[in-house]
Write a protein that holds these residues in place. Structure first.
Motif, PDB file in Angstrom:
ATOM      1  N   MET A 427      37.369  28.417  46.860  1.00  0.00           N
ATOM      2  CA  MET A 427      36.667  28.324  45.582  1.00  0.00           C
ATOM      3  C   MET A 427      35.533  27.297  45.673  1.00  0.00           C
ATOM      4  SD  MET A 427      38.370  30.622  44.005  1.00  0.00           S
ATOM      5  CE  MET A 427      37.689  30.509  42.341  1.00  0.00           C
ATOM      6  N   GLN A 453      35.995  39.547  43.403  1.00  0.00           N
ATOM      7  CA  GLN A 453      36.397  38.154  43.221  1.00  0.00           C
ATOM      8  C   GLN A 453      37.905  38.015  43.005  1.00  0.00           C
ATOM      9  OE1 GLN A 453      34.630  34.817  42.773  1.00  0.00           O
ATOM     10  NE2 GLN A 453      33.453  36.000  44.271  1.00  0.00           N
ATOM     11  N   GLU A 454      38.463  36.965  43.585  1.00  0.00           N
ATOM     12  CA  GLU A 454      39.848  36.564  43.311  1.00  0.00           C
ATOM     13  C   GLU A 454      39.839  35.076  43.001  1.00  0.00           C
ATOM     14  OE1 GLU A 454      42.933  37.689  46.139  1.00  0.00           O
ATOM     15  OE2 GLU A 454      41.567  39.210  46.944  1.00  0.00           O
ATOM     16  N   GLU A 455      40.695  34.652  42.082  1.00  0.00           N
ATOM     17  CA  GLU A 455      40.789  33.217  41.796  1.00  0.00           C
ATOM     18  C   GLU A 455      41.947  32.638  42.603  1.00  0.00           C
ATOM     19  OE1 GLU A 455      41.494  30.337  37.994  1.00  0.00           O
ATOM     20  OE2 GLU A 455      39.876  31.825  37.852  1.00  0.00           O
ATOM     21  N   ASP A 457      42.230  29.375  43.151  1.00  0.00           N
ATOM     22  CA  ASP A 457      42.526  28.081  42.551  1.00  0.00           C
ATOM     23  C   ASP A 457      41.443  27.859  41.515  1.00  0.00           C
ATOM     24  OD1 ASP A 457      43.031  25.400  41.997  1.00  0.00           O
ATOM     25  OD2 ASP A 457      43.695  24.978  44.023  1.00  0.00           O
ATOM     26  N   GLY A 458      41.708  27.092  40.508  1.00  0.00           N
ATOM     27  CA  GLY A 458      40.680  26.848  39.494  1.00  0.00           C
ATOM     28  C   GLY A 458      39.690  25.774  39.894  1.00  0.00           C
ATOM     29  N   HIS A 469      33.110  30.334  41.561  1.00  0.00           N
ATOM     30  CA  HIS A 469      33.194  31.521  42.409  1.00  0.00           C
ATOM     31  C   HIS A 469      34.187  31.323  43.549  1.00  0.00           C
ATOM     32  CE1 HIS A 469      29.360  32.707  40.587  1.00  0.00           C
ATOM     33  NE2 HIS A 469      28.842  31.554  40.980  1.00  0.00           N
ATOM     34  N   MET A 470      34.720  32.448  44.036  1.00  0.00           N
ATOM     35  CA  MET A 470      35.405  32.448  45.323  1.00  0.00           C
ATOM     36  C   MET A 470      34.379  32.874  46.374  1.00  0.00           C
ATOM     37  SD  MET A 470      36.849  34.571  47.824  1.00  0.00           S
ATOM     38  CE  MET A 470      37.572  36.089  47.186  1.00  0.00           C
TER      39      MET A 470
END
Length: 477
Positions: A427, A453-455, A457-458, A469-470
């Protein structure tokens, strides 16, 4: 047999990947070194691969309505200076012509590093009304960039490429064109090169000089380094304003058009080598292989062998790019030679095979042998070529998945970058300072912000602030 090294003179990729690469391009007769430092001679076998790339890709461009044009290779300095960001981005790599014969030129001429300025100068003269738009152009040519460190196909001072340049009435049309052409590149990589890629947008730092957005396809090589394999740029109306390109729209208002450019180069040949090659040399995806199937007669001095081999050749040349090697070299030499040159299928036929009405087909990607009735050979070749292509793609995809890691902290990213070659997903807050810090501390560059996109971690992997963004990060060519 599958792991037996047939070509002893090629350095193992595990021993020295850079030396392995050089061995392959020289010994497979793809290139020779030129007397001009940093340039290469592309030999017939290497150029035949490029011709197949060009033919297939050009077909895709024409399917999407693009036309080929050709621009001069020289650009007046005053023309290059018109777009400030663009000229600054290329200034260190520009080669200049200062004399014509014995006479000094009144104005220096740049040997084209790219052709945006030439296309803009042309568009200004031919676009006047919305009826003149869109302009969907592509150019096949060579360009010159005075690189300090060079390597065949990956980075040379002169290289071959295609550059698309388009002009549109609206920003929406231009943006759609940019994404469309990126998708063409991704489809080409999969369907013609058997190469999986990650599609995404570049960060502002990695953006093409003068572009508002740069999109990219990123591939992962055998050694875990990334290779940017095609880019597509959205320019907005910045170039149009700099070059005073205007047109009358449907409401009779004078306005500026919106522009794109997109390109791929002969580095795609380097990508093929480093994605699919092995310790025996090249492994070529069938769509771009100059020879898709080679027939090697065994005991060709015996009665009926050459006659049968010739009949087989006449039969299969209608369904693939075929070769019959009836030279006086030994079968073992021929096996090693065509392994090294990456020919997808090798067909062996000898007296015993002929007696049984069969031949043996060997796949280059996995050395798998298939006994095929001679009468059915032409019918079976296309499906075997498809199997090779699919096998290459799946193998490359599996390797990429195995070499893609997630990092959730700076320490984790540094540890992965030092010990595990490949892509690192992490991230990012969107700040240039963190992008620079990751290059300095982990030795990685941002490859792209993927569309998917994948999260993870915030938080940003570098500063810990909220992430935007990732990204895919990695070491790259």
């Amino acid at each position: 047999m599958a792991n037996e090294k047939m070509v002893k003179s090629i350095t193992s990729m595990d021993e020295d990947f850079a030396k392995w690469y050089t061995d392959v391009v020289i010994k497979a007769e793809l290139i020779d070194y030129a007397s001009v430092k940093g340039c290469m001679i592309i030999r017939p076998y290497g150029y035949a691969i490029w011709e197949n790339i060009q033919r297939l890709m050009d077909g895709m461009f024409k399917e999407t309505g693009h036309e080929n044009v050709y621009m001069p290779m020289f650009i007046p300095e005053s023309l290059l200076q018109k777009e400030k960001d663009h000229v600054e981005g290329f200034a260190p790599e520009v080669a200049w012509v200062t004399h014509g014969g014995e006479e000094k030129l009144e104005e220096r001429l740049c040997v084209r590093p790219t052709s945006e300025t030439l296309f803009c100068d042309h568009f200004k003269n031919i676009v006047h009304s919305y009826r003149d738009l869109p302009k969907l152009y592509n150019q096949w040519c060579s360009v010159v960039r005075w690189e300090k460190t060079t390597r065949p196909f990956l980075r040379s001072r002169e290289f071959l490429w295609q550059e698309g340049h388009t002009l549109h009435a609206t920003s929406e049309e231009a943006k759609a064109e940019t994404i469309q052409m990126l998708n063409v590149y991704a489809r080409f990589a999969k369907e013609c090169l058997a190469m999986p890629v990650v599609k995404g947008v570049k960060t502002a730092k990695e953006r093409f000089a003068g572009a508002e957005d740069t999109y990219t396809i990123e591939a992962l090589m055998h050694d875990g380094k990334a290779l940017q394999s095609g880019t597509s740029h959205y320019f907005g109306d910045g170039f149009a304003k700099a070059f005073d390109i205007t047109f009358t729209d449907k409401n009779n208002n004078l306005t500026h058009p919106f522009q794109t450019s997109w390109g791929t180069t002969t580095r795609l040949i380097g990508a093929i080598i480093m994605t699919h090659g092995d310790d025996n040399g090249l492994v070529l995806p069938p769509p771009v292989a100059p020879i898709q199937a080679v027939i090697v007669p065994i005991a060709s001095h015996k009665e009926g062998v050459l006659e049968t081999a010739n009949a087989m050749f006449e039969d299969i040349k209608t369904v693939c790019r075929a070769k019959l090697d009836d030279s006086d070299q030994t079968p073992g030499w021929k096996f090693a030679e065509y392994e090294m040159k990456g020919v997808p299928l090798r067909i062996e036929v000898g007296p015993r095979d002929i007696a049984d009405g069969n031949c043996v087909v060997v796949r280059r990607d996995n050395r798998e042998k298939t006994v095929v009735p001679i009468k059915e050979l032409a019918q079976r070749i296309p499906e075997l070529l498809n199997a090779v292509h699919e096998g290459l793609y799946n193998k490359a995809l599996e390797r990429r998945e195995e070499m893609t890691y997630d990092a959730r902290s700076l320490d984790e990213m540094i540890e992965i970058a030092e010990n595990k070659p490949g892509f690192i997903r992490a991230m990012w807050c969107g700040e240039r300072e963190c992008e620079d810090a990751l290059k300095e501390k982990a030795g990685v560059t941002s490859r792209c912000i993927p569309f998917e996109q994948e999260e993870l971690d915030g938080k940003c992997v570098c500063c810990g602030k909220p992430a935007k963004h990732m990204l895919y990060w990695g070491k790259a060519y």
